[in-house]
Write an enzyme that holds these catalytic residues in place. Structure first.
Site, PDB file in Angstrom:
ATOM      1  N   GLU A  58       6.777  34.789  51.563  1.00 58.34           N
ATOM      2  CA  GLU A  58       5.483  34.387  50.723  1.00 58.34           C
ATOM      3  C   GLU A  58       4.897  33.238  51.551  1.00 58.34           C
ATOM      4  OE1 GLU A  58       4.142  35.056  47.542  1.00 58.34           O
ATOM      5  OE2 GLU A  58       2.789  33.361  48.169  1.00 58.34           O
ATOM      6  N   ARG A 114       4.999  28.597  45.700  1.00 59.22           N
ATOM      7  CA  ARG A 114       5.266  29.868  45.227  1.00 59.22           C
ATOM      8  C   ARG A 114       6.534  30.332  45.897  1.00 59.22           C
ATOM      9  NH1 ARG A 114       2.001  32.974  41.870  1.00 59.22           N
ATOM     10  NH2 ARG A 114       2.738  34.915  42.511  1.00 59.22           N
ATOM     11  N   ASP A 124       3.265  43.749  47.902  1.00 56.23           N
ATOM     12  CA  ASP A 124       2.980  43.949  46.363  1.00 56.23           C
ATOM     13  C   ASP A 124       1.822  42.830  46.357  1.00 56.23           C
ATOM     14  OD1 ASP A 124       2.890  44.207  43.609  1.00 56.23           O
ATOM     15  OD2 ASP A 124       4.101  42.306  43.315  1.00 56.23           O
ATOM     16  N   CYS A 128      -1.720  44.928  40.750  1.00 51.54           N
ATOM     17  CA  CYS A 128      -1.773  44.932  39.032  1.00 51.54           C
ATOM     18  C   CYS A 128      -3.158  44.961  38.785  1.00 51.54           C
ATOM     19  CB  CYS A 128      -0.884  43.912  38.666  1.00 51.54           C
ATOM     20  SG  CYS A 128      -1.512  42.171  39.386  1.00 51.54           S
ATOM     21  N   GLY A 180       9.193  36.453  43.042  1.00 51.16           N
ATOM     22  CA  GLY A 180      10.463  37.194  43.367  1.00 51.16           C
ATOM     23  C   GLY A 180      10.989  38.208  42.422  1.00 51.16           C
ATOM     24  N   GLY A 181      10.182  38.627  41.569  1.00 55.86           N
ATOM     25  CA  GLY A 181      10.372  39.723  40.507  1.00 55.86           C
ATOM     26  C   GLY A 181      11.126  40.904  41.359  1.00 55.86           C
ATOM     27  N   LYS A 182      10.266  41.369  42.429  1.00 54.61           N
ATOM     28  CA  LYS A 182      10.692  42.747  43.030  1.00 54.61           C
ATOM     29  C   LYS A 182      11.664  42.321  44.207  1.00 54.61           C
ATOM     30  CE  LYS A 182       6.100  44.115  41.866  1.00 54.61           C
ATOM     31  NZ  LYS A 182       5.463  42.494  41.025  1.00 54.61           N
ATOM     32  N   ALA A 229       6.141  38.001  48.142  1.00 53.91           N
ATOM     33  CA  ALA A 229       7.159  38.166  47.379  1.00 53.91           C
ATOM     34  C   ALA A 229       7.322  37.393  46.205  1.00 53.91           C
ATOM     35  CB  ALA A 229       8.364  38.038  48.230  1.00 53.91           C
ATOM     36  N   ALA A 230       6.547  36.183  46.225  1.00 51.61           N
ATOM     37  CA  ALA A 230       7.006  35.150  44.884  1.00 51.61           C
ATOM     38  C   ALA A 230       6.323  35.495  43.653  1.00 51.61           C
ATOM     39  CB  ALA A 230       6.319  33.863  45.559  1.00 51.61           C
TER      40      ALA A 230
HETATM   41  N1  SAM Z   1       5.732  40.653  44.352  1.00 52.24           N
HETATM   42  C1  SAM Z   1       5.655  39.233  43.741  1.00 52.24           C
HETATM   43  C2  SAM Z   1       6.687  39.524  42.540  1.00 52.24           C
HETATM   44  O1  SAM Z   1       7.156  40.514  42.124  1.00 52.24           O
HETATM   45  O2  SAM Z   1       7.078  38.547  41.709  1.00 52.24           O
HETATM   46  C3  SAM Z   1       4.236  39.171  43.018  1.00 52.24           C
HETATM   47  C4  SAM Z   1       3.312  39.026  44.268  1.00 52.24           C
HETATM   48  S1  SAM Z   1       1.908  38.592  43.809  1.00 52.24           S
HETATM   49  C5  SAM Z   1       1.155  40.012  43.083  1.00 52.24           C
HETATM   50  C6  SAM Z   1       0.991  38.613  45.352  1.00 52.24           C
HETATM   51  C7  SAM Z   1       1.374  37.328  46.351  1.00 52.24           C
HETATM   52  O3  SAM Z   1       0.566  37.571  47.588  1.00 52.24           O
HETATM   53  C8  SAM Z   1       1.016  35.924  45.661  1.00 52.24           C
HETATM   54  O4  SAM Z   1       2.352  35.294  45.511  1.00 52.24           O
HETATM   55  C9  SAM Z   1       0.141  35.289  46.719  1.00 52.24           C
HETATM   56  O5  SAM Z   1       0.328  33.773  47.034  1.00 52.24           O
HETATM   57  C10 SAM Z   1       0.457  35.989  47.882  1.00 52.24           C
HETATM   58  N2  SAM Z   1      -0.807  35.898  49.057  1.00 52.24           N
HETATM   59  C11 SAM Z   1      -2.025  35.244  48.352  1.00 52.24           C
HETATM   60  N3  SAM Z   1      -2.801  35.423  49.614  1.00 52.24           N
HETATM   61  C12 SAM Z   1      -2.040  36.164  50.705  1.00 52.24           C
HETATM   62  C13 SAM Z   1      -2.487  36.581  52.034  1.00 52.24           C
HETATM   63  N4  SAM Z   1      -3.615  36.254  52.438  1.00 52.24           N
HETATM   64  N5  SAM Z   1      -1.455  36.957  52.677  1.00 52.24           N
HETATM   65  C14 SAM Z   1      -0.047  37.440  52.093  1.00 52.24           C
HETATM   66  N6  SAM Z   1       0.181  36.852  50.723  1.00 52.24           N
HETATM   67  C15 SAM Z   1      -0.894  36.505  49.976  1.00 52.24           C
END
Ligand code: SAM
Length: 524
Positions: free
Chosen positions: A131, A136, A176, A229, A111-113, A108-109
C-alpha cells in the site's frame, strides 16, 4: 446527497433508461453490507443470523443487516470475520489464489482483499500486501494481524518499486485500483463531491500506470486481476483495452463469477462514444496505439470482463477483469534494483539473530506453546527488525527477495522489546488456537469478562494457574494475559483497547452456545 446529474445521464447512456431509473430507486435504500468468514480460524461456527444470506460470488461471504452490530461484536476483534462491502469480495474470488503460490496485492489497504486472498492460500506460499499510503498501510498491517495472517509481507512502496524488487515473480497479482468511486456514491459523499469528467480521465491514467508496474511482476502464465469500484467505461473497459494495446503478451480471459454481468462490449462503447466526447477521444487515441502495436481483439472479448451493477440490488458498483501473461519468449528478470535486492535478500534471510533474542524466544516458546506449535513456527527463518523498538519476526519471505525499504511487517511478530523488557507479541497470539498453547483462558461467548478484557481491564479467572495465558472467545484468539492468584492481568495492546458498549445477543439455539466451553485448559 444525490449523485451528480451528469453521472446519472451517463448511467442511462451506458445501461438504458430502465436501468438508470432502477439505479435511482435503489440509491434511496441503505448501502448493502457484508461479512466474510475468516476460514483461517477454527472457532465455533458463527451465529445463524450472520450466515443466512450467502453472496453469490464469494463462497465465504454473506449479506448482513447493518443494525446487527457485527462491528462491535468481540468476535470481530478476534478476527472471526471481516466486514466488507459485498461487491468488494469479487476480485479475490476472481484471482482464486491457491496454497503455495506467490501472490501480490498491489493496492492493498485497508486489507479486505488481502485477508480474503490469504484465507484462500491457507497459510502456504507468500502474499505481498503493498500500500502506497503510510496511514492506510498501518491500517492494513493491523487487519493482517487481527485476521491472523502468517505468510504475509506488508510493504509501503510505489508500484514501480515493487516491480523492481519482484520482476516476473508472482503467480497472481491483484490491482484493486484507486478510482473515482462511482460505485460507492451512496456510501461516500466525498466521491460525489470529487466527481468530474477530468477526474475520471486522471484516474484512468493512474490505473494504467499501476497496471504497467503489475505486468512487470508477473511470471509467465501468471494471472492479473484488475478491479475498480467505479462505473464509467473510461476507467474500466477502456483501461483494459489500453493495457492490451500496450502488452500483446497479455490475454484477457473470462472472469466467470456467478451473479455478475458481462462488461460493456466494443459495440456498446462505440455507441456511447457517439454521445460522450471524452470516451470518443479516448477510443480514437486507443485506435492509433492499437494500430501501431498491431493488437487484434475479438469484438466480443470485453464481455469476458465482469460488472456488478448497483441497479441490480446485489452490491455496490464493481468492475473486474482477469488477464493471463503469455510471453512469446522467456522474460529477463534483470532490474536496476537487482544488485541491492540480492544483497539485501542475503542479509535478511540469513540475518544473525542476537543470542539474547534466540534465548528469549526459546524460553517464551517453551513456556507457552505446545511442541507441535513451536515446531511449526520454528520452520520460518527468524529476523530482528530495529526501529521504533525491536521486534523478532518469523518471516514470511523464505528465500524470496525483501525490499530494502518500506517493509512494515515480514511475517508474524513473535517477541517485542519496546523498551528494556522482551515480551510475547500480540500478533503471535492472533495466529494461535487454544490447542497451540499450554495455558488458555477460553471464555464462552456472552461472558462479560470478554468486554472487560478488550477494554484493558484485569479479569478474574479463579482456576487459572499463575503464568502467561492465551485469552480467547468461543475458540477465537483475543491476546495474552498474565495470571496471578486467580486474576488475569491484561496484555491486550493499549492501541487496540476501546470502550465496549456491546450487548451480547439473547441466547437462542442459533447463537453461539456457551454451555460446552471450558473456562481454562492448561497442559503441564
Ligand atoms: N484493496 C483494498 C481493500 O480491499 O481493502 C482497497 C484498495 S483502494 C480501492 C485503492 C488503494 O490504492 C488505496 O488504498 C490507495 O491509497 C491506493 N493508491 C492511491 N494512489 C496510488 C498509486 N499512485 N499507486 C498505488 N496505489 C495507490
Amino acid at each position: 446527497m444525490n449523485p451528480p446529474e451528469a453521472f446519472v445521464r451517463l448511467y442511462e447512456l451506458y445501461f438504458g433508461q430502465t436501468a438508470s431509473q432502477a439505479y435511482l430507486t435503489n440509491y434511496a435504500e441503505p448501502a448493502l453490507r457484508g461479512l466474510r468468514v475468516n476460514t483461517l480460524r477454527s472457532g465455533q461456527p458463527l451465529p445463524a443470523r450472520a450466515l443466512a444470506r450467502p453472496i453469490l460470488w464469494a463462497k465465504e461471504g454473506y449479506y448482513i443487516d447493518p443494525q446487527d452490530g457485527f462491528g462491535k461484536d468481540p468476535l470481530h476483534a478476534a478476527g472471526a470475520y471481516y466486514l466488507q462491502e459485498p461487491s468488494a469480495m469479487a476480485p479475490a474470488s476472481a484471482l482464486a489464489a491457491k496454497p503455495g503460490e506467490q501472490i501480490l496485492d498491489l493496492c492493498a489497504a485497508p486489507g479486505g482483499k488481502t485477508t480474503q486472498i490469504a484465507a484462500h492460500m491457507q497459510g502456504e506460499g507468500l502474499l505481498v500486501a503493498n500500500e502506497i499510503d503510510r496511514e492506510r498501510c498501518l491500517a492494513l498491517a493491523q487487519n493482517v494481524e487481527r485476521m491472523g495472517l502468517f505468510t504475509t509481507l506488508v510493504t509501503q512502496l510505489p508500484p514501480s518499486e515493487i516491480a523492481e524488487v519482484y520482476p516476473h515473480f508472482f503467480d497472481g497479482v491483484l490491482v484493486d485500483a484507486p478510482c473515482s468511486g462511482e460505485g460507492l456514491f451512496r456510501r461516500e459523499e466525498a466521491a460525489i463531491l470529487q466527481w468530474s469528467e477530468a477526474y475520471l480521465a486522471q484516474c484512468a491514467d493512474l490505473q494504467l500506470e499501476i497496471l504497467r508496474a503489475a505486468v512487470r511482476t508477473l511470471k509467465p502464465g501468471g494471472r492479473l486481476v484488475y478491479s475498480t469500484c467505479t462505473i464509467n467505461p473510461l476507467e474500466n473497459e477502456v483501461t483494459c483495452l489500453r493495457l492490451l494495446a500496450n502488452y500483446p503478451d497479455l490475454e484477457l480471459i473470462d472472469t466467470a463469477l456467478p451473479g455478475t454481468t458481462p462488461g460493456l462490449s466494443i459495440e456498446a462503447l462505440t455507441r456511447i462514444a457517439r454521445q460522450w466526447p471524452l470516451l470518443h477521444a479516448a477510443l480514437t487515441t486507443l485506435d492509433m496505439v492499437a494500430g501501431a502495436k498491431k493488437q487484434e481483439l475479438a469484438p466480443t472479448a470485453l464481455s469476458r470482463t465482469r460488472r456488478i451493477l448497483p441497479h441490480s440490488g446485489t452490491g455496490e458498483g464493481h468492475f473486474i477483469a482477469t488477464f493471463v501473461y503469455r510471453p512469446s519468449a522467456l522474460p529477463t528478470t534483470k532490474s536496476s534494483y537487482q544488485r541491492d535486492r540480492q544483497t539485501h535478500t542475503r542479509k535478511d534471510n540469513r540475518m544473525h539473530v542476537p543470542p539474547d533474542w534466540e534465548q528469549a524466544w526459546r524460553q517464551h516458546a517453551q513456556a507457552v506453546l505446545t511442541a507441535t506449535a513451536e515446531q511449526r513456527i520454528n520452520r520460518a527463518p527468524r529476523s530482528v527488525r530495529e526501529g521504533g523498538g525491536q521486534v523478532l519476526f518469523a518471516t514470511a519471505t523464505g528465500q524470496a527477495p525483501v525490499p530494502v525499504r518500506g517493509v512494515l511487517r515480514n511475517g508474524v511478530a513473535l517477541l517485542t522489546r519496546p523498551h528494556q523488557h522482551i515480551a510475547l507479541a500480540h500478533a503471535l497470539a492472533m495466529t494461535l488456537t487454544t490447542s497451540d498453547v499450554r495455558c488458555s483462558l477460553s471464555l464462552p461467548y456472552g461472558d462479560e469478562r470478554i468486554l472487560g478484557y478488550l477494554q484493558g481491564e484485569s479479569i478474574t479467572a479463579p482456576d487459572t494457574p499463575d503464568g502467561i495465558v492465551h485469552v480467547s472467545v468461543a475458540g477465537y484468539p483475543l491476546g495474552w494475559g498474565k495470571a496471578v492468584k486467580g486474576v488475569v492481568k491484561n496484555h491486550y495492546p493499549k492501541g487496540l483497547r476501546r470502550r465496549y458498549t456491546f450487548a451480547f445477543p439473547e441466547r437462542t439455539p442459533s447463537t453461539l452456545s456457551n454451555s460446552s466451553q471450558k473456562l481454562c485448559a492448561c497442559i503441564g
